[in-house]
Scaffold this active site. Sequence first.
Site, PDB file in Angstrom:
ATOM      1  N   CYS A  15       0.790  -1.303  -0.147  1.00 11.78           N
ATOM      2  CA  CYS A  15      -0.647   0.032   0.325  1.00 11.78           C
ATOM      3  C   CYS A  15       0.686   1.051   0.476  1.00 11.78           C
ATOM      4  O   CYS A  15       1.896   1.138  -0.015  1.00 11.78           O
ATOM      5  CB  CYS A  15      -1.174  -0.064   1.060  1.00 11.78           C
ATOM      6  SG  CYS A  15       0.220   0.356   3.168  1.00 11.78           S
ATOM      7  N   CYS A  18       3.429   2.098   3.072  1.00 14.82           N
ATOM      8  CA  CYS A  18       3.939   1.218   3.820  1.00 14.82           C
ATOM      9  C   CYS A  18       5.463   1.952   2.634  1.00 14.82           C
ATOM     10  O   CYS A  18       6.534   1.942   3.354  1.00 14.82           O
ATOM     11  CB  CYS A  18       3.977  -0.482   2.370  1.00 14.82           C
ATOM     12  SG  CYS A  18       3.102  -1.427   2.347  1.00 14.82           S
ATOM     13  N   ASP A 423       5.631  13.489 -30.597  1.00 19.84           N
ATOM     14  CA  ASP A 423       6.381  13.300 -31.562  1.00 19.84           C
ATOM     15  C   ASP A 423       5.314  13.378 -32.844  1.00 19.84           C
ATOM     16  O   ASP A 423       4.611  13.096 -32.955  1.00 19.84           O
ATOM     17  CB  ASP A 423       6.922  11.748 -30.979  1.00 19.84           C
ATOM     18  CG  ASP A 423       7.661  11.612 -32.640  1.00 19.84           C
ATOM     19  OD1 ASP A 423       8.171  11.832 -32.515  1.00 19.84           O
ATOM     20  OD2 ASP A 423       7.202  10.180 -32.870  1.00 19.84           O
ATOM     21  N   ASP A 625       5.967   7.372 -29.548  1.00 22.39           N
ATOM     22  CA  ASP A 625       5.923   5.916 -29.478  1.00 22.39           C
ATOM     23  C   ASP A 625       6.948   5.182 -29.826  1.00 22.39           C
ATOM     24  O   ASP A 625       6.836   3.840 -30.222  1.00 22.39           O
ATOM     25  CB  ASP A 625       5.070   5.857 -31.695  1.00 22.39           C
ATOM     26  CG  ASP A 625       6.270   6.141 -32.732  1.00 22.39           C
ATOM     27  OD1 ASP A 625       6.838   6.586 -32.682  1.00 22.39           O
ATOM     28  OD2 ASP A 625       5.754   5.141 -33.041  1.00 22.39           O
ATOM     29  N   ASP A 629      11.217   8.325 -27.608  1.00 19.83           N
ATOM     30  CA  ASP A 629      10.613   9.157 -27.273  1.00 19.83           C
ATOM     31  C   ASP A 629      10.593   8.749 -26.033  1.00 19.83           C
ATOM     32  O   ASP A 629       9.919   9.366 -24.822  1.00 19.83           O
ATOM     33  CB  ASP A 629       9.720   9.220 -27.507  1.00 19.83           C
ATOM     34  CG  ASP A 629       9.669   9.318 -28.908  1.00 19.83           C
ATOM     35  OD1 ASP A 629      10.006  10.568 -29.692  1.00 19.83           O
ATOM     36  OD2 ASP A 629       8.469   8.640 -29.918  1.00 19.83           O
TER      37      ASP A 629
END
Length: 737
Positions: A15, A18, A423, A625, A629
Amino acid sequence: MSTIKKIFPVEGLSCASCAVSVESILKSIPEVKDVNVNYAGSTAQVTYDNSYPTAKLKEAVQSIGYDLILEAEENKSPEAEQSAHYKKLKTNAFLSLTFALPVVVIGMFYHMAPYANQIMLILSAPVILIFGKQFFVNAFRLLKHGQTNMDTLVALSTGIAFAFSTFNTLFPQILLSQGVHPDVYFEAAAVVIAFILLGRLLEERAKQKTGSAIKKLMGLQPKTVKIVRGSSEVELKIEEVVKGDEIIIRSGEKIPVDGLVISGNSFVDESTITGESIPSEKITGAKVFAGTLNQKGSFTMKAEKVGAETLLAGIIKTVQEAQGSKAPVQKLADKIAGIFVPIVIGIAILTFLVWFIVGGEHSFTHALLAMITVLVIACPCALGLATPTAIMVGIGKGAEKGILIRDAESLEFAKKTQVLVLDKTGTITMGRPKVTDVYWEENVDNKTLLEGIILTAERKSGHPLAEAIVQYYKRRNTNEVALDDFESQTGKGIKVQYKDDIYFIGSRNFVKNDIKAELSREMDHISNQYSLEAKTLIYLAQNKKVVALIAVADEVKQGSYDAIQKIKDLGIEIYMLTGDTMQTAEAIANKTGIEKYKAEVLPSDKASFVKELKKNGKVVAMAGDGVNDAEALALADVSIAMAQGSDIAMDVAKITLMSSDLRLIPESFKLSKFTVNTIRQNLFWAFIYNLIGIPLAAGVLYPVNGFLLNPMLAGLAMALSSVSVVLNSLRLKTVRL
């Protein structure tokens, strides 16, 4: 004393609180200068004295129930640990729900039935002692270090409720002798554990698969290379390459380090570095980069930058550090958790003391009941469900539209986005060369034959655009012809012979200047027009007369223009970055309605541009993509990847567009707005129950009208807070993007 910064995988983070606990224990070490624990990435970025043993860091983390994986423990797989943890959490959540449901039914409707309390005790015991064991273990370990978190509150509320209920079930006569009915609250204890486990399971699903990007980036480099030593070749490990080594690169091989071509020539796919879809020709003196792919031809290169100095290594480091950083939304959640727990515990203790002092004849019983009621009604079940339920419904809604969203961080910032950096190649455009136009001179009466000659010649060619031309003519069912002669002139074009005619296929410079082919005025006009549209031109000359012109380009995706306009309508500023020439960038910008763009940029330039925008106070979204990048994507507040791009881009990105349709980006921003609003509403309801319920549970109305909230009603109120949060999240399914 010098310091060192390292990123360590952390095991056992279940969690957000934590992560706070691990961060706190590491910060308590004097030799540790800075710590940043990232829950989503399950990593700890630690800056510490260089002489301090990492084993001591590991011991500190282990002391509170977690583990730090050191470099020497390569046999331990964080991915395997995460998978095992998820499976265990899933099992505990569903088993606890299975056992808790009949307890709720009995407690609400059949609590007067014979042996009802005993049955509820038997059913709720596994939920508390087995499925919810982690709450008590973590709370105890943290207590030894003077720390608290959500586990502490869960353990206190459910532990006291279960212990008190067990006592009343086994020894009911003690309270009866004091005139107090021995109520039990098994359903409250069991439901709290079950709901919190369910909330954590939903949260775990939202943050899976976040750690493989770095490994994939590293996988771009070959494991071994062939080095020229004297008159022979020697195969070495990549780690053994030093500056000045001469490395042989053959067709299809990855380039291992940065350097210069010293002999030979070829075409290299540099899309991992520049994003450019068309491979770059490499001749003597040209620069080559690690992680790029040699296509056809071979050459020898001289190593100039090796190891951590390469451009690829720089990308890896930047991505690694950016992924290890903590988002503002997480810091806010940590702050709320840190304040909420001790305040609730303090109110519960104060409630007990006040009732014990002024409670009259049955002061101890009333004090204990009031304290349990405060802890039960303040249990952070709704808080635990507020974010993950909205995220899960939002993710489901997005998935229906082809938008995959990873976590709340990306949702928060997507709503706030002020600047979108795009891009070009593969994002705005298709990302692969394609024949867009074929222009023939008038009075050409043998087109079918000439098309066959073009197909046959280009199939034999090593030019990177050849495949686009071959695919074009294959779709037209063109037949190949038997050429009498074929000659490829590297970097220029092709010369072929068919029967008595000589044909030349290549660039304008090749056909016009080298072979002095005749170019008509109309053909010249058309070629200039295509050039302005940023298309690459291939000329066909028959016996030194140009008869055909083939235009090849990376086409703009359908819908890109509409997407740009919708993004502008949202008030978001748009920039386009590309490794292409200024002419190409300008042509694409004009087609899509983008006013601001930069050309001939490297990945580091993209990352620097994102940094500069953020430095100026902008909330930045980046869409791309490719591997090129990844660096900028990791640094952006909101990172968006195209699913048809590289796996690395998708791993780094927080949002993935499955259809690679740019029109999904404005829909992502709208989905962000709806989801974040839902999260805020959920948090409001979660807190409002506590703000109203805690004072009522403490008994503030008792002096006024004698009202004292029963723990049974407190459990119901707690359950209703969770139900309201879940129902509010489900409303997301009905929104229109």
